[in-house]
Each structure stands twice: as structure tokens, then as C-alpha cells.
Design an enzyme around this catalytic site. Structure first.
Site: not given
Length: 635
Positions: A18-19, A21, A24-25, A144
Site C-alpha cells: 500500500l505504501g 516510507g 517501513a512498508e 510526527d
């Protein structure tokens, strides 16, 4: 990232990506045990090599799992599992299992749509602040807040994610070498984060202000060539007003954003509810807080004095902050180093031998005079530096009687900081300043701290008489006294209409501590039907009247039940609305059967009377008519 496993923890099936960064994945997943869709975040494999991080991450994941709020992405589970790397080796990778949210991050929305309309941007930010207000009450600071960590579902619901992860990252900085992960993103770092100081709930509010600025303008408040350059601006540069980049932003919304971006923690919003209340006020056309207006006025004054704000950071301070940033876990190479300052050996020399040869005596005289003047300036500067010229003083303004936010903003405008201490008071409203030290008019140095005693309200509060009040009225009365409604018990009471207060616990007149809760019993508007079968009619009518019910009587003849008793009722039992009708049947005796009347005795025979003459016979005879005269005989 290592190869993605097909199954984690023996129950979570890993699906499509899905994404991705820097830390993390995120994959779509399926919980085979509970039969539901989930989102699985697998942290980078290098993080798994640090056992201290894994322990801290586990604690933070447990804390985040305790957050139960509609605007927070729920954390269901966490753990670690073996993941195969390209070379065949296996490493344990920590993962967390979260609520699957069908929607898009704010980062994706901004990329696709650009700036968001002010009303929509305020509603989104209010949702984020609602989540932060809850998490801060639970003792968790996000650290964050940024568009990539806020999701908007298909129905417009706001969902904040990654609670606890930033905290685990920050706590592990002392033992971890991070090459790509940044604790807090530079565009949204609070000044205290940028300087490596401890953070609190107000740091999240600053980051939320940066995010709101970007929602309105499609750009963060500060830009730079490197994260360090941006961090410097967070610490020392005044933010621009959002209206400079978007014509649809009102003055009040400018003021709210600028107040959230105040450098000093004490000068910005103190909790998420204050921030959210001002946004709602702007959206609904109501007045905003005095503190926000004060920040806007201070910002306007600074702009009038010098145009763009000028940083007051010295080169030494910049170097110290850079060291703090490096100590916070980010390698210097990721941010870039500033060129060394203070050296003049790289500047070109003015003139050369030929230039000096051309100078005549007049030139040397002028140079001598210039040297004398420079020496005089040097002497003046040295004497000033060593204290012969006293630094300017600031007159402390009067803030007693002001709301705490207003007082803090007033002191910040003149260059003073403040420290608030709660103090009980039976006379000063909650949140107002009772006293200040130093007092009003005292001359102090720039940057001095003024200690404020702020009313926390009375030591005890009397519970008002709430009987007969509606639930809404009772809630308002308690709120005015700083109290709140606790449990609300619904009771079938014939004397109380629906949502009408029957009594309270503590009861009327009791003294309780401020912010206490008061439990209420309120009516349901219904009543239990009493059983009146077998009772006398009078008793049945009395019981129904006491239950606030209406009786409708009918009668029946029966010999099995004594007269005047109730033989049946409708409804026979259950719960009905107050004032409903109950039909009752009352017994009656049968009427007595009349005894037969004896026939009259036969009459005694009497002698037969002579026949009575007929009326014609008994009538008085009419006189006979006179005979007509005979006709005379003729002579």
C-alpha cells in the site's frame, strides 16, 4: 527491505503493497483468525538489529494499542517474524497490525488537488486535534504529525496513524544509527524538537499548525535547501501569514495559524481543545481567543518594524543546534554542514604594491584619521561590552485578572516569558491570573520570566438541586460549576417525564471537588403497569392513579368473584407510556330472581240481577207530539 513473507505470526496473510516510507512498508493484510482485513506495517530490517529498539517499540505499540478513538487508526497487534533476505539469510523484522482504512493520506490529497478550501482544511484539522486531545489525555505524544500520517476515509472521516512509533524511534536514538529514518519531519518540527529538547503535547500542536498551513497554501511555512536550514527557521524565523499565499484565508484564520506556530511553548496553544475551539470559532463566524489575536498583533508589529523577520541565531547557536540535531539521531551528512564562519583569510586583499605606490601623503593622512576614528569606535564598543552602558529594561505589563492565554501572549509581545502555577480560589474564575511576580511596572531585563498564579477554581463545589430538570439543563448547570455528568441511569418512574432528573448522587447541596462527576437517575417516560386483578375497585383506581395511568372501567356479572372486585385488566402487565389507559373489569352480583305471584281467589257467586233495561228502555221517553189537528169538517 527483505523479501516480503506470505504469513506473519501464523495468522496474518500479507497482501499487496500500500505504501513505502523511510522507516517501513505498509501492506494490505488479512487476519485469518478473526476473518477481517488489516494493514500490516513492517519496519525496516536494520531497525530489528537493535534489541533496545525492539523493547521500546514493543512498549510503545502496547501503549498505542490502548488508544480507542474514532479518529485514531487502531493498533490490533505487534510482533516480529523471520524474513528471508536476498542472500538466503533470515532476519527478524518487527511488524504492527493496524486497522485497515479505505482512503487516502493528506499527502496524496495535496499532491492530487493542491491547496484545500479553508472550511474543509479546518474541519480536517479539527479531527486531528480531536485525536490529539484524546491521546494527550492518555499520556501519549505523537511527535510526527504531518500530512503523510493523516488519512481521510471515503466518507470523510479523519484518521491519525503511527502513534507510538515516533516515540520508540526517539528513545532509541542513543543506541541506534539511523541512515534514513528521521524522528519528526523537518518541515513540521517544533522549535524544541529542532533543538533536541524534550517534547510535550504542545510540540504536536506546533506540527499541526505547520500541517494546517500547508493544507491552506500547498506549501509548508518554512522551506530550505536542507533539513538543517529548515530547522534553523523553525527556531529563529517568524512564520509568514498563510494569507500571503492564499487569498481565501481570513484574518482570524491567519491569527489561529500564527498562534499555533509561536516559538515559545508557553506562547502557543496549551492544549488541543483550545486550538480546536478557535478553529470552530473561525468556521462558525464567532470571535477567536484573545491569545490568538495577540499573536497576530505581535506578528503584524514585527512585520511593520522590519519586513521579513530576521533570525537572531548566532553562528555559535547554529552550531550548537546542529550538534543537538546530530545527537538526536540524524547523521550530519543527511542535513549538510554550514560553512565555517568568522574567518577572514579567504577574502581578497584590497590593492597591491602598485596601488600603495600611487598613494600620496594626503592618502596617508586620511588613513590615519580613519584609524583614529576606528580606534574611538573600538573603545566605545569595549566600554559598552563591559557594562558601562546598561542594557535596556522592559516594564512588566499588568496581567492580573486576564485569562491565562491572554496573559501569556501579552508578556510574549514585550519579550518576556511566563511560568504558570495553579492556585485554588473561591472568588477568581477558573483560568484567570490571580497574581504576578514581578508586579506590573517593574523594570526587568529582556527575556525575564514572570511567574503567574492562575486560578484553578474553588476547593469544593456544591452540587445544585437537579430534581425535575431535564438532562440537558442538568448537564449545563453542572458544566457552569466545573462539574460533569457521570453515569445516567434510566428509571421507570411515574413522577418523571422522559429524560427528567429524578435525583443525583452526590445529592443536592453536597460538597465535591472541582471537576468531579455527578451521577444522575432520569425518567424513561414510561411506567410499569401494576397488577390490580382481585383488588377492590377503589384500590385499583388508586394504584393506577399513583402510577400516572388512566383507568377505564367496565362491569360484568359473575357469581365467582365478590362484587366490586377486578376480574381482569388490559394490559395485564409490562411497561407503557405515562398517562396510558388501563381497562379494568369490575364484578357485579346477579340481580335476584323474582318469586311467582299466586293467582287471585275465585269470586263468590252473587244472585243474578234482573236484567237491566236497555238504554233505550231506561231513557226518558220523549213527549209524544201533539196530534195534528184534524182537518176541519167542512160544514
Amino acid at each position: 527491505m527483505a523479501d516480503v513473507p506470505k504469513l506473519l505470526g501464523g495468522r496474518y496473510e500479507v497482501g499487496e503493497l500500500l505504501g513505502r516510507g523511510g522507516m517501513a512498508e505498509v501492506h494490505q493484510g488479512y487476519d485469518s483468525r478473526l476473518g477481517r482485513q488489516v494493514a500490516i506495517k513492517m519496519l525496516r530490517s536494520e531497525l530489528a538489529r537493535d534489541h533496545t529498539f525492539l523493547a521500546r517499540f514493543s512498549r510503545e505499540a502496547q501503549s498505542a494499542a490502548g488508544l480507542n478513538h474514532a479518529s485514531i487508526v487502531a493498533v490490533y497487534d505487534h510482533g516480529e517474524d523471520a524474513v528471508a533476505q536476498a542472500g538466503g539469510a533470515t532476519v527478524k523484522v518487527p511488524y504492527i497490525v493496524m486497522e485497515f482504512v479505505d482512503g487516502h493520506t493528506l499527502r496524496e490529497v495535496l499532491t492530487e488537488r493542491g491547496p484545500i478550501e479553508p472550511v474543509e482544511a479546518m474541519k480536517i484539522t479539527e479531527g486531528v486535534l480531536d485525536a490529539l486531545a484524546y491521546s494527550h489525555r492518555m499520556g501519549i505524544v505523537h511527535r510526527d504529525i504531518k500530512p503523510a500520517n493523516v488519512m481521510i476515509t471515503q466518507d470523510g472521516t479523519v484518521k491519525v496513524m503511527d502513534f507510538g512509533i515516533a516515540r520508540a524511534m526517539a528513545d532509541a536514538n542513543a543506541t541506534m544509527t539511523q541512515t534514513q529514518a528521521v524522528v519528526g519531519t523537518a518541515q513540521y518540527l517544533s522549535p524544541e524538537q529542532a533543538q533536541g529538547q524534550n517534547v510535550d503535547a504542545r510540540s504536536d500542536l506546533y506540527s499541526t499548525g505547520c500541517m494546517l498551513f500547508e493544507l491552506l497554501t500547498d506549501r509548508p511555512p518554512f522551506r530550505g535547501d536542507s533539513p538543517v536550514a529548515i530547522a534553523y527557521q523553525h527556531v529563529g524565523e517568524k512564520p509568514p501569514a498563510p494569507s500571503r499565499f492564499s487569498g481565501g484565508v481570513s484574518e482570524d484564520l491567519d491569527a489561529v495559524v500564527l498562534h499555533s506556530l509561536a516559538k515559545a511553548r508557553e506562547a502557543r496553544y496549551q492544549d488541543a481543545n483550545q486550538f480546536r475551539a478557535d478553529l470552530q470559532a473561525v468556521r462558525l463566524g464567532r470571535p477567536i481567543s484573545d491569545a490568538a489575536r495577540g499573536s497576530a498583533a505581535a506578528h503584524a508589529g514585527a512585520a511593520a518594524l522590519g519586513g521579513a523577520a530576521v533570525s537572531t541565531l548566532t553562528e555559535a547557536a547554529r552550531t550548537e543546534q546542529l550538534a543537538a540535531l546530530d545527537a538526536d539521531g540524524e547523521p550530519t551528512s543527511a542535513y549538510g554542514m554550514l560553512p565555517p564562519g568568522g574567518a577572514t583569510d579567504t577574502f581578497p586583499a584590497i590593492g597591491g604594491e602598485q596601488e600603495r605606490a600611487k598613494r600620496g601623503p594626503a592618502a596617508y593622512i586620511l588613513l590615519t584619521l580613519a584609524a583614529i576614528a576606528a580606534l574611538g569606535l573600538l573603545v566605545f564598543g569595549v566600554s559598552t561590552y563591559f557594562g558601562t552602558a546598561a542594557p535596556p529594561k522592559i516594564s512588566v505589563p499588568r496581567v492580573v485578572g486576564d485569562p491565562e492565554q491572554t496573559a501569556v501572549a501579552t508578556l510574549a509581545r514585550v519579550g518576556l516569558t511566563s511560568r504558570s502555577t495553579p492556585q485554588q480560589s473561591d472568588t477568581v474564575p477558573t483560568g484567570e491570573v490571580i497574581s504576578q511576580d514581578p508586579g506590573a511596572g517593574t523594570e526587568v531585563a529582556d527575556g525575564s520570566t514572570v511567574r503567574l498564579a492562575v486560578s484553578s477554581g474553588p476547593a469544593s463545589v456544591g452540587v445544585p438541586d437537579l430534581r425535575g430538570k431535564s438532562l440537558a439543563e442538568a448537564t449545563s448547570l453542572l458544566s457552569d460549576l466545573g462539574l460533569s455528568v457521570g453515569t445516567v441511569e434510566k428509571v421507570n418512574d411515574p413522577s418523571a417525564e422522559k429524560d427528567q432528573v429524578i435525583d443525583s448522587n452526590p445529592g443536592s447541596g453536597a460538597s465535591v471537588a472541582p471537576a468531579s462527576t455527578v451521577n444522575l437517575r432520569v425518567g424513561t417516560g414510561k411506567v410499569d403497569v401494576p397488577n390490580v386483578v382481585g383488588k377492590s375497585q377503589n384500590d385499583a383506581l388508586r394504584l393506577l392513579a399513583e402510577s400516572n395511568l388512566t383507568a377505564e372501567s367496565d362491569f360484568t356479572v359473575t357469581s365467582a368473584v365478590p362484587e366490586g372486585r377486578i376480574t381482569e385488566q388490559t394490559p395485564a402487565s409490562g411497561t407503557v407510556d405515562i398517562g396510558s389507559t388501563v381497562k379494568i373489569v369490575v364484578s357485579q352480583k346477579e340481580p335476584p330472581t323474582p318469586s311467582p305471584t299466586p293467582p287471585p281467589p275465585s269470586p263468590t257467586p252473587s244472585p243474578t240481577p234482573s236484567p237491566s233495561p236497555s238504554p233505550s228502555e231506561t231513557a226518558t221517553p220523549s213527549p209524544s207530539p201533539s196530534p195534528s189537528p184534524s182537518p176541519s169538517a167542512s160544514p
